[in-house]
Design an enzyme around this catalytic site. Structure first.
Site, mmCIF file in Angstrom:
data_model
loop_
_atom_site.group_PDB
_atom_site.id
_atom_site.type_symbol
_atom_site.label_atom_id
_atom_site.label_comp_id
_atom_site.label_asym_id
_atom_site.label_seq_id
_atom_site.Cartn_x
_atom_site.Cartn_y
_atom_site.Cartn_z
ATOM 1 N N ASP A 535 -13.025 -23.973 47.799
ATOM 2 C CA ASP A 535 -13.230 -25.040 46.808
ATOM 3 C C ASP A 535 -13.840 -24.445 45.547
ATOM 4 O O ASP A 535 -14.797 -23.666 45.619
ATOM 5 C CB ASP A 535 -14.157 -26.114 47.406
ATOM 6 C CG ASP A 535 -14.343 -27.295 46.455
ATOM 7 O OD1 ASP A 535 -15.166 -27.166 45.535
ATOM 8 O OD2 ASP A 535 -13.703 -28.318 46.649
ATOM 9 N N ASP A 552 -6.785 -28.067 34.537
ATOM 10 C CA ASP A 552 -5.440 -27.703 34.988
ATOM 11 C C ASP A 552 -5.189 -26.204 34.814
ATOM 12 O O ASP A 552 -4.575 -25.554 35.673
ATOM 13 C CB ASP A 552 -4.403 -28.497 34.210
ATOM 14 C CG ASP A 552 -4.402 -29.964 34.603
ATOM 15 O OD1 ASP A 552 -3.760 -30.756 33.891
ATOM 16 O OD2 ASP A 552 -5.042 -30.304 35.606
ATOM 17 N N ARG A 567 0.119 -11.664 51.154
ATOM 18 C CA ARG A 567 1.356 -10.986 51.512
ATOM 19 C C ARG A 567 2.532 -11.960 51.491
ATOM 20 O O ARG A 567 2.352 -13.159 51.366
ATOM 21 C CB ARG A 567 1.219 -10.358 52.905
ATOM 22 C CG ARG A 567 0.105 -9.313 53.002
ATOM 23 C CD ARG A 567 -0.184 -8.961 54.455
ATOM 24 N NE ARG A 567 -0.637 -10.144 55.201
ATOM 25 C CZ ARG A 567 -0.989 -10.116 56.473
ATOM 26 N NH1 ARG A 567 -0.935 -9.003 57.168
ATOM 27 N NH2 ARG A 567 -1.396 -11.221 57.072
ATOM 28 N N GLU A 578 -9.470 -29.692 43.731
ATOM 29 C CA GLU A 578 -9.776 -28.294 43.444
ATOM 30 C C GLU A 578 -9.868 -27.448 44.705
ATOM 31 O O GLU A 578 -10.459 -26.378 44.695
ATOM 32 C CB GLU A 578 -11.105 -28.211 42.651
ATOM 33 C CG GLU A 578 -12.336 -28.700 43.398
ATOM 34 C CD GLU A 578 -12.607 -30.166 43.192
ATOM 35 O OE1 GLU A 578 -13.758 -30.583 43.324
ATOM 36 O OE2 GLU A 578 -11.648 -30.911 42.893
#
Length: 704
Positions: A535, A552, A567, A578
């Site tokens: 977060d 944003d 990966r 968020e």
């Protein structure tokens, strides 16, 4: 599949091209030209005197509903069997709306059915457009959205074919409002533009009012789509036109409110303040007290953001006075809550927080759960300002629980909407069957007449029929290809977050279902995956201080950094707001801990550029391996594992942020401590029931 009721032959220029390419003799294309004339659609016949009265009825509905209803009753005796079908359909539509306002739905349904029968008999595009729009609007207004959506596709077809500007406006505007309600903003925007084009050169007295309504709706949609420059341009055009027309004065206030909202979203607080103040002057001139109270709250909010607390308080108090005078509970609750926040910022923590908490309970009775989230974040901030970090953590935990409930509710709504759309398609097929039957009857009659007139040219007619079938097949095939492309795009968008491009929650549900069906864990039980739930710290302050556009930008940049770090077969989700979730394949706890360290470093070690600002961002996280602590997935499934990771994340929040807590294992059997793990992880750690590891982010002296 949609059925075209009115057009039986191809357009004139298409037919001529077909014959020219195939070198058919001149007599053949002359016949085809004669036949094609039947496809040209003229405006339906209307009664000009009754139409003028119906226009007068529309004018009255904007300011005197009682007088409008009385006028409609005066018109009723003039509607006879000799009244043109288009005028009768229009009158029936208005009467249907009046009956629905009175909750007389049986009588309203009878009129809807009568109009549908007229449309089937007349087979006129204008009549079909008005009838379909009436049906959609009526059932949507009654909450029968599944039935309403069944008319949408056919309505869009006839809206494009209608010739009367009023009918085209009504059809496109109805479709746009419904599409916007569905959340299909791009389609709604296109429909609103079609509605505007329908009346752009119309001289009807209501045209200026309709144009301003459409500009306001278009500006709102641009805001929803984050097309802020287009929203501002549309609003300013509307303002310029409204100010020059006294009949449009009420729109001036609304446009200033819209302009202020958009400017706040892009972080231009001073410009937003000026818009709100101009709107306040307009509202007072019009004696629009409700808009005045709204603007006072909005102005106070800007001063609150700028920490001009005395000014903010004065505007909130004015709004509160209005709410008390009108006994308007939402206005009272919002103004009181904001005044409590002002007191907290002024250092009067106890009184301010108590006032905010009281209003939180009030909001719970007034609005939906989603509206409550923003107020919970404000309350958490108030606790932080007061130094009550445990209370802050409790509120954030409440916020997280409410977010989960809203997510579950939204998922159920999405499933219901999919079911409604499926039912709508079935309804559309039923309508198509009925219209096909009508077409067949008309074709049979026309064929009998044509046999008497064009016997010598029967061979040309056969060739023409073959051509029409080929063109119809090609159009259907093209439509199916477009539908497939749209479905593919929808399937992609349904699994992706539109802002960051990361996977969304729905994709996690599908992924974990596939994982449970896989035998990978049986083939290689020693391998585990890893969950990291993180977060962004103080994300709300970024939105408050720099605007939502900055927030944003932060989300997009962090999504890029996480994607670069992982990966190919790992997965990254935007978990909500968020929050981000990472799934690492085939890792043990040591590798997972090291990777979490890299995540905190890649987020916190370098700033994020937004305009001329350099934003320093950190994150808190919780992580564990999955399956966890040697437990099988039936004992501790993935939702419970994520719940543990979430509780570990909030430990990081409470203990200073910019850190991550990892759950290494259990010191006692899971069955003995399951209840404590699921309710209070912090206590379980203190009692030595859980083994944890702490990972800290970049040192504080490296951050602003």
């Amino acid at each position: 599949m949609s059925i075209d009721i009115t057009v039986k032959y191809p357009k004139m220029h298409e037919t001529w091209l077909w014959f020219r390419q195939r070198s058919i003799q001149g007599t053949c294309w002359l016949l085809l030209l004669w036949l094609s004339m039947g496809a040209l659609h003229a405006a339906p016949e209307v009664d000009a005197r009754l139409e003028a009265k119906l226009e007068q009825y529309l004018q009255l509905t904007t300011h005197d509903q009682k007088a409008a209803a009385e006028l409609l009753q005066q018109i009723a005796p003039d509607i006879t069997a000799l009244t043109p079908a288009a005028t009768k359909v229009r009158f029936n539509g208005y009467l249907t709306s009046q009956l629905s306002l009175e909750k007389n739905y049986p009588a309203a349904d009878q009129l809807l059915q009568e109009n549908w029968q007229i449309a089937e008999q007349q087979q006129d595009a204008d009549i079909w457009a008005e009838v379909l729009a009436d049906h959609l609007q009526q059932y949507w207004g009654r909450g029968e959205s599944a039935r309403a959506v069944s008319y949408l596709d056919t309505l869009l077809q006839y809206a494009a074919k209608a010739t009367q500007s009023r009918v085209r406006y009504y059809a496109w505007n109805t479709a746009a409002r419904f599409q916007s309600w569905q959340g299909k903003y791009e389609l709604a925007l296109a429909s609103y533009h079609q509605a505007y084009a329908s009346i752009e050169h119309d001289e009807n007295p209501r045209t200026p009012f309709r144009k301003m309504y459409l500009k306001s709706s278009i500006a709102n949609l641009h805001g929803s789509l984050r097309n802020y420059p287009l929203a501002i341009t549309t609003i300013q055009e509307g303002l310029a036109e409204s100010k020059n027309n006294p009949d449009l004065a009420s729109h001036v206030t609304d446009f200033y409110i819209q302009e202020g909202y958009v400017l706040v979203e892009v972080g231009e607080l001073e410009a937003a303040l000026q818009s709100y103040q101009q709107g306040l002057v307009s509202a007072r001139n019009l004696k629009d007290t409700f808009s005045e109270a709204l603007l006072q709250n909005n102005i106070g909010d800007i001063y609150l953001r700028q920490r001009k607390l005395d000014l903010a308080a004065s505007y909130f108090e004015q709004s509160l006075a209005f709410g008390i005078s009108k006994q308007d509970k939402p206005t009272i609750a919002l103004s009181t809550f904001n005044l409590g926040y002002v007191q907290v910022l002024q250092g009067n923590y106890e009184k301010g927080i108590a006032q905010m908490q009281a209003m939180i309970k009030e909001f719970g009775t007034l609005g939906g759960k989603a509206d409550l989230l923003a107020y919970l974040l404000e309350l958490a901030d108030a606790h932080r300002f007061a130094g009550k970090h445990q209370d802050e953590a409790d509120v954030l935990r409440q916020y997280n629980q409410l977010s989960s409930e809203i997510f579950q509710t939204d998922r159920e709504k999405q499933l219901n909407q999919l079911q409604e759309e499926f039912s709508a398609k079935e309804k559309t097929k039923e309508i198509a069957v009925l219209t096909q039957q009508n077409q067949l009857k008309e074709v049979q009659i026309e064929r009998q007449n044509l046999q008497q007139i064009v016997t010598m040219l029967i061979g040309v007619v056969v060739v023409l029929a073959s051509c029409l079938l080929f063109l119809l097949y090609r159009k259907v095939r093209q439509a199916n290809l477009k539908l497939k492309e749209a479905n593919d795009k929808l399937a992609y968008q349904s699994l992706r977050d539109p802002l960051t491009g990361l996977f969304n929650r729905r994709s996690l549900l599908e992924h974990m279902e596939r994982r449970q069906q896989s035998d990978r864990r049986i083939a290689a039980p020693q391998l585990t995956d890893g969950f990291i739930l993180l977060d962004i710290d103080f994300f709300k302050h970024i939105n408050d201080h720099y605007g939502h556009a900055a927030g944003d930008a932060v989300l997009v940049e962090i999504a890029k950094r996480l994607t670069t770090l992982t990966r190919t077969d790992d997965m990254v989700w935007r978990w909500g707001g968020e929050e981000f979730l990472i799934l690492l394949r085939r890792v043990d706890m040591t590798a997972l801990t090291n990777f979490t360290q890299r995540v905190l470093d890649v987020i916190g070690s370098s700033t994020i550029t937004f305009g001329k600002q350099q934003l320093q961002v950190t994150a808190s996280a919780g992580f564990l391996t999955y399956p966890f602590a040697g437990l099988d997935e039936q004992t501790l499934n993935w939702p419970k594992a994520l719940q543990l990771a979430d509780m570990a994340l909030y430990l990081g929040k409470v203990h200073g942020r910019n850190r991550a807590y990892g759950l290494l294992g259990l010191n006692q059997p899971y069955q003995d401590i399951a209840a404590k793990l699921e309710t209070d992880l912090s206590l379980a750690i203190e009692q030595g029931l859980v083994e944890v590891v702490l990972v800290e982010g970049p040192a504080k002296d490296l951050r602003h």
